[in-house]
Design an enzyme around this catalytic site. Sequence first.
Site, PDB file in Angstrom:
ATOM      1  N   HIS A   1       0.862  -1.188   0.000  1.00 27.99           N
ATOM      2  CA  HIS A   1       0.000   0.000   0.000  1.00 27.99           C
ATOM      3  C   HIS A   1       0.894   1.233   0.000  1.00 27.99           C
ATOM      4  CE1 HIS A   1      -3.749   2.126   1.911  1.00 27.99           C
ATOM      5  NE2 HIS A   1      -3.072   2.950   1.136  1.00 27.99           N
TER       6      HIS A   1
ATOM      7  N   GLU B   1     -11.043   3.535   6.164  1.00 28.66           N
ATOM      8  CA  GLU B   1      -9.983   4.419   6.674  1.00 28.66           C
ATOM      9  C   GLU B   1     -10.692   5.488   7.511  1.00 28.66           C
ATOM     10  OE1 GLU B   1      -7.961   6.790   3.695  1.00 28.66           O
ATOM     11  OE2 GLU B   1      -6.283   7.262   5.037  1.00 28.66           O
TER      12      GLU B   1
HETATM   13  N1  HPA Z   1      -6.403   7.503   1.527  1.00 26.34           N
HETATM   14  C1  HPA Z   1      -7.120   7.897   0.491  1.00 26.34           C
HETATM   15  N2  HPA Z   1      -6.591   8.399  -0.595  1.00 26.34           N
HETATM   16  C2  HPA Z   1      -5.265   8.504  -0.667  1.00 26.34           C
HETATM   17  C3  HPA Z   1      -4.467   8.121   0.374  1.00 26.34           C
HETATM   18  C4  HPA Z   1      -5.070   7.574   1.530  1.00 26.34           C
HETATM   19  O1  HPA Z   1      -4.426   7.190   2.521  1.00 26.34           O
HETATM   20  N3  HPA Z   1      -3.191   8.360  -0.015  1.00 26.34           N
HETATM   21  C5  HPA Z   1      -3.228   8.863  -1.258  1.00 26.34           C
HETATM   22  N4  HPA Z   1      -4.486   8.961  -1.660  1.00 26.34           N
HETATM   23 ZN    ZN Z   2      -3.667   4.818   0.632  1.00 26.69          ZN
END
Ligand code: HPA
Ligand code: ZN
Length: 340
Positions: free
Chosen positions: A14, A197
């Site tokens: 990731h 997230e």
């Molecule tokens: N989350 C969502 N979009 C993103 C992220 C992330 O951690 N990093 C780069 N684009």
């Molecule tokens: Zn990401």
Amino acid sequence: MSAFIEQLPKVELHLHIEGSLEPELVFALARRNGITLNYADESALRAAYDFHDLQSFLDIYYAGMSVLQTEQDFFDMTYAYLQRAHGEHVRHTEIFFDPQAHTDRGVPFSVVITGIHRALEQARHEWGMSSRLIMSFLRHLPEESAIETLRQAEPFHPFLTGVGLDSAEKGNPPEKFRRVYALAREQGYRLVAHAGEEGPPQYIRDALALLQVERIDHGVAAIEDPALMDELAEARIPLTVCPLSNLKLKVVNSMADHPMARLLQAGLCVTVNSDDPAYFGGYMNANYLALQRGLGMSDAELLQLALNGVEACWLSPEEKALLMRDIRAHGEQYGIYPVR
Ligand code: HPA
Ligand code: ZN
């Protein structure tokens, strides 16, 4: 930094390549391309890396990558990351890029992908470092834009293994991208998506059920939903967790509150990753170290996380077996055995 972490063979799953752009390279590319930035110098830019949520990061992330113009720029950015990762004993990496963030600025898809691909090939030749490339759709844009991007990718299909979904999660649920994921699946791409997230556990369920992804990026919201945790553990659906990212974007209040240890102990296939290392204060070793120092995870648990990375990656079964053997051998040198 412990030698155990430093020398541990690692897999990174990731990593947004545009999130590896260090301020020094941002300014070097700006000078090369005759671009004036809204920041006086590298330290002024770095001082702006004080985020309160995902969106406050994304605003600076998109501004930083605006210096990328030529194939050589994309090569230089990618090669710099790979060199750094190689130095941290990363043996295999699966890399996201955000084509729409470049094509929307008038940079052709071909320029972006050929620069990135050339660097991946060079790392393979120089160090035997393997990689896969994942094209990520921006979820704040309409699905039509993602479909158009999938079409632009067609001539470059051999350079690409998977598709993903990133950018602003809240209000942009997985169901918005059902059609493009169905098309990508028909075209033979492997499927992943960011979910859980900042978004709720339901987005993890929907990414699995509606988009049919095989791996969840982040997924830490699963900790709020014990039934979902059981399902993820049972199916060994990998989560590509990014500890320092979660801390910087205030997904967790402190590393001591991070769910990584609880997810591992519940039997999930959780892995360690750096997400956007130039912005979040560290690459792979720093993320392992944060889990050790901030969360108190044991070396045996860290060893298990490294093995999970191999389990979750897209190497062949033979390549996975070799890498797992090296990770276990590393542990044995220290008298450490994986927890699972
Ligand atoms: N989350 C969502 N979009 C993103 C992220 C992330 O951690 N990093 C780069 N684009
Ligand atoms: Zn990401």
